[in-house]
Design a protein around this motif. Structure first.
Motif, mmCIF file in Angstrom:
data_model
loop_
_atom_site.group_PDB
_atom_site.id
_atom_site.type_symbol
_atom_site.label_atom_id
_atom_site.label_comp_id
_atom_site.label_asym_id
_atom_site.label_seq_id
_atom_site.Cartn_x
_atom_site.Cartn_y
_atom_site.Cartn_z
ATOM 1 N N LEU A 9 -156.067 -65.992 -43.301
ATOM 2 C CA LEU A 9 -156.547 -64.698 -42.822
ATOM 3 C C LEU A 9 -156.011 -63.588 -43.708
ATOM 4 C CD1 LEU A 9 -155.916 -65.097 -38.971
ATOM 5 C CD2 LEU A 9 -157.948 -65.751 -40.283
ATOM 6 N N LEU A 10 -156.892 -62.669 -44.074
ATOM 7 C CA LEU A 10 -156.480 -61.460 -44.781
ATOM 8 C C LEU A 10 -156.205 -60.373 -43.754
ATOM 9 C CD1 LEU A 10 -156.162 -59.696 -47.399
ATOM 10 C CD2 LEU A 10 -158.567 -59.098 -47.082
ATOM 11 N N VAL A 11 -155.033 -59.778 -43.835
ATOM 12 C CA VAL A 11 -154.666 -58.667 -42.960
ATOM 13 C C VAL A 11 -154.541 -57.418 -43.822
ATOM 14 C CG1 VAL A 11 -153.019 -57.762 -41.285
ATOM 15 C CG2 VAL A 11 -153.405 -60.231 -41.438
ATOM 16 N N ARG A 37 -147.341 -63.617 -47.487
ATOM 17 C CA ARG A 37 -147.420 -63.029 -48.826
ATOM 18 C C ARG A 37 -148.026 -61.648 -48.648
ATOM 19 N NH1 ARG A 37 -151.199 -66.296 -52.303
ATOM 20 N NH2 ARG A 37 -149.647 -67.874 -51.825
ATOM 21 N N SER A 38 -147.334 -60.637 -49.094
ATOM 22 C CA SER A 38 -147.817 -59.298 -48.785
ATOM 23 C C SER A 38 -147.603 -58.355 -49.941
ATOM 24 C CB SER A 38 -147.123 -58.724 -47.545
ATOM 25 O OG SER A 38 -145.750 -58.557 -47.785
ATOM 26 N N PRO A 87 -154.023 -58.118 -53.138
ATOM 27 C CA PRO A 87 -154.836 -58.297 -51.939
ATOM 28 C C PRO A 87 -155.137 -56.967 -51.262
ATOM 29 C CG PRO A 87 -153.129 -59.960 -52.017
ATOM 30 C CD PRO A 87 -152.838 -58.998 -53.138
ATOM 31 N N GLY A 88 -156.393 -56.817 -50.832
ATOM 32 C CA GLY A 88 -156.830 -55.590 -50.185
ATOM 33 C C GLY A 88 -157.620 -54.675 -51.102
ATOM 34 N N GLY A 103 -151.579 -58.411 -46.628
ATOM 35 C CA GLY A 103 -151.262 -59.750 -47.096
ATOM 36 C C GLY A 103 -152.079 -60.804 -46.392
ATOM 37 N N THR A 104 -151.763 -62.070 -46.660
ATOM 38 C CA THR A 104 -152.467 -63.188 -46.046
ATOM 39 C C THR A 104 -151.524 -64.006 -45.188
ATOM 40 O OG1 THR A 104 -152.094 -64.503 -48.055
ATOM 41 C CG2 THR A 104 -154.214 -63.377 -47.850
#
Length: 390
Positions: free
Chosen positions: A195-197, A384-385, A34-35, A178-179
């Motif tokens: 949400l995606l952070v 989850r990151s 992610p990202g 993460g989300t």
């Protein structure tokens, strides 16, 4: 998106329109987490990657389409068992990609510029976007800094924005992307919004104690891994910029004294290469009581046993001593300075990622260890990151 900050900031300042594809979810084995982002400007220029090459062509087309119609979309790519040459991830996993157009008149363009500028300067900042939810919310963005309220809007209720800020801050503090799952009303209920952070923080620190020949090689390895590398030694004849030109800092000071006054955090790696008791013992007394990611010390097994005895006599507990990686490095059969640095760097990565250090050939363990968390229900307190390296 933030991992392309410098290039995207230039595009914004030049007035270019572009679309960004960002990985927002991973299931199974996938090359990037992610990202990870790929961007396409209005002239067809491409930067970044979401998959290491597997689905880049299809993602390029999605970005071009988003630029034409001005709509954000979420697309999933997975392995096609019947046709391994079809669009998909031949490594067997599935990724979800959020594609967002950033046109010259996009409402969030100014906010994105602020986020990109902060990330380009390595300032701590988080960018929150809707990764799964109603289509009308996919274009929003929220900028979160270490303090203060969030900037921008996700297009939902004030409660949603407040919940997003509250949940983004722990990720920002940890330097992770993460989300998180929240309800449209800001409640922490599964099945609402995902949400995606994305976070950008200063690079983690590696502090190399002992300006020996091995240190110069380890500095290069640390820089390759994205660390801000400091070399510290009490001997001014060895701790020189000429001997360690690639280090971010070269400090002449007693190691334990420097460690007391410098800043460390949960991402910091401390590598003790002096293998001299007068330096090692007071330094490791300090190091093993700090909440850092890694503490390793060089030396033979005999040196380690003597060092451990001295540390016990100095009051270091067995629990503290158990944190010490000594002799430092994985067993690669290393002989040269470069090989030794590689073995140390490999152990740092294995410790950070939860790897075993064993050959992948013949192993049944996952190649990408993030997949251990795949499919987990994201509820309050469950994130989850993927940690960043700088």
């Amino acid at each position: 998106m933030l991992d392309l900050a410098e290039d995207l900031l230039r595009w914004v300042e030049e007035g270019r329109g572009f679309a960004v594809a960002t990985v927002v979810g991973v299931t199974g084995s996938a090359p990037r987490g992610p990202g990870a982002a790929l961007a396409v400007d209005s002239e067809g220029t491409v930067i970044g990657s979401v998959s290491g090459g597997c689905v880049e062509g299809a993602v390029y087309e999605l970005c071009a389409q988003a630029l034409r119609d001005g709509r954000s979309v979420v697309e999933q790519f997975g392995y096609d068992d019947e046709d391994a040459f079809a669009v998909g991830l031949t490594c067997g996993g599935t990724i979800e990609v959020l594609v967002t157009p950033v046109t010259a008149d996009a409402p969030a363009r100014g906010l994105l510029r602020s986020a990109l500028a902060a990330a380009a300067e390595a300032a701590p900042v988080a960018l929150v976007r809707v990764a799964a939810g109603p289509p009308e919310l996919l274009g929003g963005a929220l900028l979160v800094r270490p303090t203060g309220a969030g900037e921008g809007t996700l297009g939902g209720t004030p409660e949603l924005a407040a919940a997003a800020v509250a949940q983004a801050r722990p990720l920002l503090e940890a330097g992770s992307t993460g989300t998180i799952a929240v309800g449209e009303d800001g409640s922490y209920c599964p099945g609402g919004l995902t949400l995606l952070v994305e976070t950008s923080t200063p690079p983690p620190r590696m502090i190399v104690f002992g300006a020996v020949d091995f240190a110069a090689a380890l500095v290069r390895a640390g820089k390759l891994l994205g660390y801000h590398v400091t070399v510290c030694d009490a001997r001014p004849v060895f701790a020189t910029r000429a001997r360690h030109p690639e280090a971010d800092e070269v400090v002449v000071d007693w190691p334990h004294r420097y460690l007391r006054r410098t800043t460390t955090d949960a991402r910091t790696a401390l590598c003790v290469l002096t293998h001299d008791a007068k330096f090692d013992v007071p330094l490791l007394q300090e190091a093993l009581r700090l909440p850092v990611a890694f503490v390793g010390a060089m030396g033979s097994r005999r040196t380690h046993e003597d060092r451990a005895r001295r540390l016990r006599e100095a009051g270091v507990s067995e629990a503290e001593l158990a944190r010490l990686r000594s002799p430092i490095g994985l067993d690669l059969g290393a002989r040269t300075a470069g090989e030794t640095a590689l073995s140390i760097a490999a152990e740092i990565v294995a410790t950070r990622r939860g790897g075993t250090g064993t050959p992948l050939t013949g192993s049944a363990s996952p190649i990408h260890h993030e997949e251990r968390e795949s499919g987990a229900l994201l509820t309050r307190g469950a994130v989850r990151s993927t940690p960043r390296t700088g």
